[in-house]
Design a protein around this motif. Structure first.
Motif, PDB file in Angstrom:
ATOM      1  N   THR A 149       0.854  -1.178   0.000  1.00 20.21           N
ATOM      2  CA  THR A 149       0.000   0.000   0.000  1.00 20.21           C
ATOM      3  C   THR A 149       0.890   1.227   0.000  1.00 20.21           C
ATOM      4  N   PRO A 150       0.433   2.346  -0.545  1.00 17.72           N
ATOM      5  CA  PRO A 150       1.258   3.553  -0.476  1.00 17.72           C
ATOM      6  C   PRO A 150       1.449   4.004   0.971  1.00 17.72           C
ATOM      7  N   ASN A 151       2.645   4.416   1.286  1.00 17.01           N
ATOM      8  CA  ASN A 151       2.953   4.903   2.625  1.00 17.01           C
ATOM      9  C   ASN A 151       2.316   6.281   2.818  1.00 17.01           C
ATOM     10  N   ARG A 152       1.371   6.373   3.746  1.00 16.66           N
ATOM     11  CA  ARG A 152       0.643   7.622   3.958  1.00 16.66           C
ATOM     12  C   ARG A 152       1.575   8.801   4.220  1.00 16.66           C
ATOM     13  N   ILE A 153       2.683   8.547   4.902  1.00 13.87           N
ATOM     14  CA  ILE A 153       3.586   9.628   5.294  1.00 13.87           C
ATOM     15  C   ILE A 153       4.194  10.315   4.084  1.00 13.87           C
ATOM     16  N   THR A 154       4.513   9.539   3.047  1.00 10.54           N
ATOM     17  CA  THR A 154       5.148  10.113   1.861  1.00 10.54           C
ATOM     18  C   THR A 154       4.181  10.329   0.710  1.00 10.54           C
ATOM     19  N   PHE A 155       3.053   9.610   0.720  1.00 12.14           N
ATOM     20  CA  PHE A 155       2.117   9.717  -0.397  1.00 12.14           C
ATOM     21  C   PHE A 155       1.156  10.888  -0.243  1.00 12.14           C
ATOM     22  N   SER A 156       0.699  11.111   0.985  1.00 13.44           N
ATOM     23  CA  SER A 156      -0.180  12.253   1.273  1.00 13.44           C
ATOM     24  C   SER A 156       0.385  13.007   2.475  1.00 13.44           C
ATOM     25  N   PRO A 157       1.580  13.570   2.339  1.00 17.37           N
ATOM     26  CA  PRO A 157       2.269  14.157   3.503  1.00 17.37           C
ATOM     27  C   PRO A 157       1.495  15.301   4.139  1.00 17.37           C
ATOM     28  N   GLY A 158       1.405  15.217   5.479  1.00 20.12           N
ATOM     29  CA  GLY A 158       0.780  16.290   6.237  1.00 20.12           C
ATOM     30  C   GLY A 158      -0.720  16.391   6.097  1.00 20.12           C
ATOM     31  N   ASP A 160      -4.742  14.667   6.581  1.00 16.77           N
ATOM     32  CA  ASP A 160      -5.598  13.685   7.249  1.00 16.77           C
ATOM     33  C   ASP A 160      -6.408  12.876   6.240  1.00 16.77           C
ATOM     34  N   THR A 161      -6.619  13.445   5.047  1.00 16.42           N
ATOM     35  CA  THR A 161      -7.367  12.753   4.007  1.00 16.42           C
ATOM     36  C   THR A 161      -6.444  12.498   2.816  1.00 16.42           C
ATOM     37  N   PRO A 162      -6.639  11.399   2.096  1.00 15.70           N
ATOM     38  CA  PRO A 162      -5.747  11.074   0.986  1.00 15.70           C
ATOM     39  C   PRO A 162      -5.802  12.091  -0.149  1.00 15.70           C
ATOM     40  N   LEU A 163      -4.670  12.288  -0.801  1.00 15.42           N
ATOM     41  CA  LEU A 163      -4.626  13.124  -1.996  1.00 15.42           C
ATOM     42  C   LEU A 163      -5.357  12.452  -3.149  1.00 15.42           C
ATOM     43  N   ASN A 164      -5.202  11.142  -3.254  1.00 13.15           N
ATOM     44  CA  ASN A 164      -5.834  10.403  -4.341  1.00 13.15           C
ATOM     45  C   ASN A 164      -7.333  10.266  -4.071  1.00 13.15           C
ATOM     46  N   PRO A 165      -8.186  10.726  -4.985  1.00  7.87           N
ATOM     47  CA  PRO A 165      -9.631  10.689  -4.733  1.00  7.87           C
ATOM     48  C   PRO A 165     -10.208   9.282  -4.686  1.00  7.87           C
ATOM     49  N   PHE A 166      -9.461   8.283  -5.154  1.00  4.30           N
ATOM     50  CA  PHE A 166      -9.946   6.904  -5.134  1.00  4.30           C
ATOM     51  C   PHE A 166      -9.632   6.197  -3.811  1.00  4.30           C
ATOM     52  N   HIS A 167      -8.882   6.852  -2.929  1.00  8.12           N
ATOM     53  CA  HIS A 167      -8.484   6.214  -1.672  1.00  8.12           C
ATOM     54  C   HIS A 167      -9.451   6.566  -0.555  1.00  8.12           C
ATOM     55  N   THR A 168      -9.711   5.607   0.319  1.00  7.99           N
ATOM     56  CA  THR A 168     -10.560   5.847   1.479  1.00  7.99           C
ATOM     57  C   THR A 168      -9.732   6.092   2.736  1.00  7.99           C
ATOM     58  N   ARG A 169      -8.701   5.276   2.935  1.00  7.79           N
ATOM     59  CA  ARG A 169      -7.826   5.428   4.105  1.00  7.79           C
ATOM     60  C   ARG A 169      -6.442   4.895   3.757  1.00  7.79           C
ATOM     61  N   GLU A 170      -5.451   5.763   3.897  1.00 12.14           N
ATOM     62  CA  GLU A 170      -4.070   5.349   3.701  1.00 12.14           C
ATOM     63  C   GLU A 170      -3.433   5.040   5.046  1.00 12.14           C
ATOM     64  N   LEU A 171      -2.344   4.281   5.026  1.00  8.57           N
ATOM     65  CA  LEU A 171      -1.739   3.763   6.249  1.00  8.57           C
ATOM     66  C   LEU A 171      -0.253   4.078   6.313  1.00  8.57           C
ATOM     67  N   ASN A 172       0.251   4.261   7.533  1.00  7.91           N
ATOM     68  CA  ASN A 172       1.701   4.213   7.733  1.00  7.91           C
ATOM     69  C   ASN A 172       2.052   2.819   8.237  1.00  7.91           C
TER      70      ASN A 172
END
Length: 267
Positions: A149-158, A160-172
């Motif tokens: 899975t994409p690493n939330r820390i680097t994929f949507s940095p800073g 609370d909600t994902p940058l990608n509109p197709f994502h529901t919840r990203e994880l570290n």
């Protein structure tokens, strides 16, 4: 399914190619090649682990990964929710068993597979715990869940909600470990190894060349709707799986990884 941002139109796509929606990645498109290779490297990494075993790919998308695994596995079964993806996979990869179904209600019997592969999918699901419980159910005792899975820390940095509109919840990494080990409806998994996907030397050089990030260089132009320079297209099209490194958390800083990759054993 995929975690890529919008890219250029698929003018160079093959005639029988699955439509590029931004939710999944597909092979054979120059402007999509970075994301495709970033996904493909995970399949290459697990080929030996899947040799001679019954494998389920839960969320198989276009089907290229399952087809790779079928060259080594005893059997490969695919499940995907998208009817168009399922029809495409059946047509293009006839060696695969393909089911259309909900990932939180897998159409497989209890204890029927040795390995579940779930790459770049969990971040799309609304009920992630229910899906993990389903993976536990269909795995044989001692079976393995391989999840990226994409690493939330680097994929949507800073955020609370994902940058990608197709994502529901990203994880570290810590959140991914908790998801896999604390499952209310079953005994869960033991995370045997947490790995990360990183840029290797060639991609690090391309990061410097394109203002600090070849990822941002692609995304900025795609979102702006501006044409890519020929040189950027050529650099992206030339990316291979060898340009990525997969390293365990005891060797590399897992929080700096691009994608997380968990190896979890059914308890």
């Amino acid at each position: 399914m995929t975690d890529n941002q919008p890219t250029q139109p698929e003018s160079d796509a093959h005639a029988d190619q699955l439509v590029l929606t931004g939710e999944r990645t597909v092979p054979g498109i120059d402007a999509e090649n970075y994301w495709f290779r970033r996904h493909e490297v995970a399949y290459e990494y697990i080929l030996d682990r899947c040799a001679g075993l019954d494998v389920l790919e839960a969320g198989s998308g276009e089907g290229y990964g399952a087809s790779m695994l079928a060259t080594r596995a005893k059997s490969v079964t695919c499940v995907d929710y998208d009817e168009q993806a399922v029809a495409h996979t059946r047509h293009r990869y006839p060696e695969l068993i393909v089911h259309q179904g909900n990932l939180i209600d897998l159409p497989l019997a209890d204890g029927s597979v040795d390995v579940v592969v779930n790459f770049q999918v969990i971040e799309h699901l609304w009920d992630q715990s229910a899906f993990v419980a389903e993976c536990h159910r269909v795995l044989r005792p001692g079976g393995v869940l391989l999840m990226s899975t994409p690493n939330r820390i680097t994929f949507s940095p800073g955020r609370d909600t994902p940058l990608n509109p197709f994502h529901t919840r990203e994880l570290n990494a810590a959140e991914m470990t908790e998801l896999l080990t604390v499952v209310p409806t079953c005994t869960g998994f033991q995370v045997q190894q947490m790995l990360g996907v990183f840029h290797g030397a060639t991609l690090k050089a391309l990061d410097e060349k394109w203002g600090g990030s070849i990822i941002d260089a692609q995304i900025e132009r795609a979102l702006a709707g501006t044409p890519w320079p020929d040189e950027l297209t050529a650099d992206v099209a030339a990316v291979t799986t060898a340009d990525f490194d997969i390293s365990p958390s005891d060797v590399a800083d897992i929080d700096a990884s691009l994608d997380l990759f968990a190896v979890a054993v059914r308890r």
